[in-house]
Structure formats: structure tokens, C-alpha cells
Scaffold this motif. Structure first.
Motif, PDB file in Angstrom:
ATOM      1  N   HIS A 114       0.819  -1.217   0.000  1.00 38.34           N
ATOM      2  CA  HIS A 114       0.000   0.000   0.000  1.00 38.34           C
ATOM      3  C   HIS A 114       0.847   1.259   0.000  1.00 38.34           C
TER       4      HIS A 114
ATOM      5  N   LEU B 115      -2.397   3.556  15.248  1.00 40.30           N
ATOM      6  CA  LEU B 115      -2.734   4.479  14.153  1.00 40.30           C
ATOM      7  C   LEU B 115      -2.473   3.814  12.798  1.00 40.30           C
ATOM      8  N   HIS B 116      -1.860   2.640  12.836  1.00 38.28           N
ATOM      9  CA  HIS B 116      -1.488   1.950  11.584  1.00 38.28           C
ATOM     10  C   HIS B 116      -2.114   0.557  11.614  1.00 38.28           C
TER      11      HIS B 116
ATOM     12  N   LYS C 241     -13.856  14.331  20.538  1.00 43.61           N
ATOM     13  CA  LYS C 241     -12.774  14.386  19.539  1.00 43.61           C
ATOM     14  C   LYS C 241     -11.942  13.109  19.562  1.00 43.61           C
TER      15      LYS C 241
ATOM     16  N   ARG D 249     -10.861   9.437  18.087  1.00 45.68           N
ATOM     17  CA  ARG D 249     -10.861   8.822  16.765  1.00 45.68           C
ATOM     18  C   ARG D 249     -11.582   7.492  16.805  1.00 45.68           C
ATOM     19  N   ILE D 250     -12.399   7.236  15.790  1.00 43.01           N
ATOM     20  CA  ILE D 250     -13.074   5.930  15.677  1.00 43.01           C
ATOM     21  C   ILE D 250     -12.162   5.046  14.834  1.00 43.01           C
TER      22      ILE D 250
ATOM     23  N   GLY E 246     -10.450   2.360  12.483  1.00 36.19           N
ATOM     24  CA  GLY E 246     -10.936   1.759  11.242  1.00 36.19           C
ATOM     25  C   GLY E 246     -11.476   2.796  10.286  1.00 36.19           C
ATOM     26  N   PHE E 247     -11.413   4.071  10.696  1.00 34.35           N
ATOM     27  CA  PHE E 247     -11.860   5.161   9.819  1.00 34.35           C
ATOM     28  C   PHE E 247     -10.731   6.157   9.603  1.00 34.35           C
TER      29      PHE E 247
ATOM     30  N   HIS F  51      -7.896   8.116   6.790  1.00 37.57           N
ATOM     31  CA  HIS F  51      -6.685   7.644   6.099  1.00 37.57           C
ATOM     32  C   HIS F  51      -5.886   8.855   5.640  1.00 37.57           C
ATOM     33  N   ARG F  52      -4.575   8.756   5.694  1.00 36.03           N
ATOM     34  CA  ARG F  52      -3.750   9.872   5.255  1.00 36.03           C
ATOM     35  C   ARG F  52      -3.923  10.117   3.749  1.00 36.03           C
TER      36      ARG F  52
ATOM     37  N   ARG G   8     -10.219  -1.336  -0.515  1.00 31.37           N
ATOM     38  CA  ARG G   8     -10.098  -2.620   0.188  1.00 31.37           C
ATOM     39  C   ARG G   8     -11.264  -2.783   1.169  1.00 31.37           C
TER      40      ARG G   8
ATOM     41  N   LYS H 154     -15.579  15.436   5.812  1.00 33.81           N
ATOM     42  CA  LYS H 154     -14.149  15.692   6.075  1.00 33.81           C
ATOM     43  C   LYS H 154     -13.275  14.636   5.395  1.00 33.81           C
TER      44      LYS H 154
ATOM     45  N   ASN I  20     -11.456   2.473   6.442  1.00 34.38           N
ATOM     46  CA  ASN I  20     -10.222   2.029   5.796  1.00 34.38           C
ATOM     47  C   ASN I  20     -10.153   0.508   5.881  1.00 34.38           C
TER      48      ASN I  20
ATOM     49  N   ARG J 249       1.758  -8.249   4.830  1.00 38.13           N
ATOM     50  CA  ARG J 249       2.550  -7.076   4.445  1.00 38.13           C
ATOM     51  C   ARG J 249       4.045  -7.338   4.356  1.00 38.13           C
TER      52      ARG J 249
END
Ligand code: SDX
Length: 385
Positions: free
Chosen positions: A185, A219-220, A260, A262-263, A265-266, A268-269, A277, A315, A320, A347
Motif C-alpha cells: 500500500h 494508528l497503523h 474528539k 478517533r473511531i 478503522g476510519f 486515512h492519510r 479494500r 471531512k 479504511n 505485508r
């Protein structure tokens, strides 16, 4: 001196032929082939050949590559003893990072890094990783190790070693597709890590070990485990309130967004629309969840997706790859803390592809830092501080 571009956002740090991502249109291709076409028609072994050779193999090449990979299913002597000496409470991603690093002790040319030896090491690591994960899980459960079978495909052999019985064709297909979808990726954090390490002409074991460390981060790659934990949290909350899980999802998500949070699985940079995917996995997870009595998890995930589209879709925050892979892995019967090791297992192929590219046209990575500290500071003797 220019100020730092935080997170190197949008900075082109390497060229690659392995995977192409169009974040606006939600496109992912491996060597120009759309990820959907590969997921529907290819196998993980064929996809690895594609990534490492920039073309699909013919039948003879695929058979030879598959044979070489299967010859590396079994661990080098001594690795099993090292594995079963680890604490059973150790976290699988930490075990994987440690054991991949240990594999280099069994390589007769640990520091050699020319392309042929780099390819050989990549194949070693790819063949051994499923065995390391399955062995550790069996060991920590107090079950006898199930040795690999060279008559089974990469996906089938892993599920066989993990569960001690041959998996159903549907399970093998589901797992094989997950391996294809997670293979490469672009210059994600762990792939960039691998390229940075190999650019010093360090070895493939060191590069893949560093990449595993990066992928563990929530975060990854660690997000897929967090998604499953969130679904479990919602179910627990519903039970405590004597309600159906579908009723508590809205307040749960809205409350977290308000804080504020983060959820997982949602977002992406790169993708500012749904990750292709995730699109594929969404359809796939519904089918595999229905087949395995986990449809409720899929329905909960789908409701979360609707709420997130309404609240933060503008936004560019969409599911992801990790969001629906959680339900898929759970439905296949994988334990939660094996989700990220599954991501790593696949990976390894992308990390190695990028390392081979880096070695073929290498330049040591050494970016600049914008110094923002003081200058000409006098050294104060300790009694004066
Ligand atoms: C993977 O790079 C790759 O290709 C990775 C990967 C691969 O195949 O290798 O695709 C695999 O790692 C997928 C991502 C898995 N991670 C998660 O699901 C963790 C949750 N997602 C986020 O933390 C976040 O979306 C990132 C880290 C993935 C990307 O974040 P960015 O690009 O650094 O974006 P950001 O943090 O600057 O957020 C921009 C805005 C912020 O709001 P504002 O401060 O502008 O008001 O979007 C918000 C963020 O708060 N936001 C989210 C969110 N992600 C971003 N809000 C709620 N939930 C989220 N998940």
C-alpha cells in the motif's frame, strides 16, 4: 531553514512500481492491476510474485515460486525451542518482532544484502512468519504444535497449523483474499520504515523487524484489533443497559466524536473516499459473517459506517482496510490479538518488494531537521545551575 512538514504529509520520498493509490478516486492497483481484480482472481502466492517481479508469473514460474515458499514453512532448528521459552502472556506482535529478528541468527550470510540474498531472505521470512504465529498461539493455549504441511497453500497451511484441522475451502478463500488485500500500500509508515532501514545496506531481517514494530501501532496496523475491541465495548454497554447493541451505537459514536476521539478503522492519510479494500471487505465480511453466525457484527459495523458518513464524511473520513477486516478475521475464528499479526503476515510481501526496489536504486535516507533550539549557550558549571 524551511519548517518541518509534519508527518512528511504529501512528500514524495520514493518511487515505486509496486502499488498505486489514488486517494481521491479510491483506487488501489498492484503493478497496475486493480485490487478488485486480484482479490477476485488471484492467490496470495501469485500476488507476491507480482510484487517482487513487477509482472504476473506463468504456470511454471508460479509452481516454482510456490514450491520454494513451501520449502520455507518449517522453522530453522532451534527456533521452536526459542519460541516456547517465551512467556505465554507475551503479545503476538511483540513475539513476531522478536522472532523475525532471531531468524537472522540462522542465516549463513546475515549481513549480505545484494539483491539475490535479499530475495532469499524475504522468502525465508515470508515462509516462516505464519509458522511463528501459529506455533506461538498453540503454545500459549497449551496445545501441541501442528507442523506445517507442504501440500497446502499459504492460506490453508496457516489455518491448518493454527486450528489443527484442515480449513474449509470457504475459510481458505476468505483468508487468501485478506492476504491479497493487505499485501502492499504505497509508502505507508511501516513500508517507509523498512525502506529507511535497508537504505543503510542493513539486512532484510532488520528492515522487516523495524516494519513490524511500526505496524503494531494503533494508528497503523493495530487499528483492526481496536475496531474489534470497540464492537465488543458496544455489545457490553448494550448488555449493561439491557438494550440491543444497535440501539446504543448512535449515542456511543456521537459521544466519542464529541470528545474528539478517533473511531478506529476510519480515516486515512491518503484516501479521502472509502478505501477500495474496505469496499471489497464490506461485501465479503457480510457473506462470511452470515455463514458463521456473526451477522450482528456486520450490521453493527454497517450502522457505524452510516453514522460516520453523516457526521464526518464531508471531512473525507471513511472506512479504511481495518474496519471490515475486523469482522472478517473474527468470523474466520481468529483471536483478536492475532488480527495485526495477520496484517503483518501479508505485508511482509509489500515490505520486501519495497526493500528490493530500494536496493536496486539506493540512496541513504537522511532528511534534514529544522533546528528550533538556542545558539551560543555558555556551559554553566554544575554548582551554578
Ligand atoms: C492503515 O498509510 C497507509 O496506507 C496505511 C494502511 C496500509 O495499508 O498500510 O492503509 C493501513 O494504517 C489504515 C489506517 C488505520 N488507522 C486507523 O484506523 C486509526 C484511526 N484513523 C486515524 O487515526 C487517522 O485517520 C489516520 C492516522 C489513519 C490518518 O490521520 P491523518 O492523515 O494524520 O489525519 P489527521 O489525524 O490530521 O485528522 C484529520 C482530521 C482531524 O480532525 P480536525 O482536528 O481537523 O478537526 O480528521 C479527524 C481528525 O480528528 N479524524 C478522525 C479520524 N481520523 C481522522 N476523526 C474521527 N475518527 C477518525 N478515525
Amino acid at each position: 531553514m524551511a519548517l518541518a512538514v509534519k508527518g512528511l504529509e504529501g512528500i514524495v520520498a520514493a518511487e515505486t512500481k509496486s502499488s498505486f493509490i489514488d486517494g481521491e478516486k479510491g483506487i488501489l492497483e498492484y503493478v497496475g492491476i486493480a485490487i478488485d481484480d486480484l482479490a477476485r482472481n488471484s492467490t496470495f502466492e501469485e500476488t507476491v510474485f507480482l510484487l517482487w517481479n513487477n509482472r504476473l508469473p506463468n504456470k511454471a514460474e508460479l509452481d516454482e515460486f510456490t514450491g520454494m515458499l513451501r520449502d520455507r514453512y518449517e522453522l530453522p532448528p532451534g527456533m521452536e525451542q526459542r519460541l516456547v521459552a517465551l512467556p505465554t502472556s507475551a503479545q503476538p506482535m511483540h513475539v513476531l518482532r522478536t522472532m523475525v529478528s532471531a531468524l537472522s541468527m540462522h542465516d549463513l550470510e546475515p549481513n549480505k544484502v545484494d539483491l539475490p540474498s535479499a530475495r532469499r531472505k524475504a522468502l525465508n521470512i515470508l515462509g516462516h512468519v505464519p509458522t511463528l504465529i501459529a506455533y506461538f498461539d498453540r503454545y500459549r493455549r497449551g496445545l501441541p504444535l501442528v507442523h506445517p504441511r507442504k501440500d497446502l497453500s499459504f492460506a490453508a497451511n496457516f489455518l491448518y497449523m493454527l486450528n489443527g484441522k484442515e480449513p474449509t475451502p470457504a475459510m481458505v478463500r476468505a483468508f487468501d483474499i485478506c492476504m491479497i488485500l493487505h499485501a502492499d500500500h504505497g509508502l505507508n509508515n511501516s513500508t517507509f520504515t523498512a525502506r529507511v532501514i535497508i537504505s543503510t545496506l542493513s539486512d532484510m531481517y532488520s528492515a522487516i523487524t523495524g516494519a513490524i514494530g511500526s505496524l503494531r501501532g494503533p494508528l497503523h496496523g493495530g487499528a483492526n484489533e481496536e475496531v474489534m475491541e470497540m464492537l465488543g465495548e458496544i455489545e457490553k454497554l448494550a448488555k449493561e443497559q439491557g438494550k440491543d447493541a444497535m440501539e446504543v451505537i448512535e449515542p456511543y459514536i456521537m459521544d466519542r466524536l464529541k470528545r474528539k476521539e478517533r473511531i478506529m478503522g476510519f480515516g486515512h492519510r491518503v484516501y479521502k473516499t472509502i478505501d477500495p479494500r474496505a469496499t471489497f471487505l464490506k461485501t465479503f465480511s457480510k457473506q462470511i459473517a452470515a455463514d458463521t453466525g456473526n451477522l450482528k457484527l456486520y450490521e453493527m459495523s454497517s450502522k457505524i459506517e452510516q453514522i460516520m458518513a453523516r457526521e464526518v464524511g464531508s471531512k473525507g473520513i471513511y472506512p479504511n482496510v481495518d474496519f471490515y477486516s475486523a469482522t472478517t478475521y473474527h468470523s474466520i475464528g481468529l483471536k483478536l490479538d492475532l488480527f495485526t499479526p495477520m496484517f503483518a503476515m501479508s505485508r511482509v510481501s509489500g515490505w520486501a518488494a519495497h526493500c528490493l526496489e530500494q536496493l536496486a536504486d539506493n540512496r541513504l535516507f537522511r532528511p534534514a531537521a529544522a533546528y528550533i533550539g538556542p545558539h551560543a549557550v555558555a556551559y554553566a558549571p554544575i554548582e551554578k545551575r
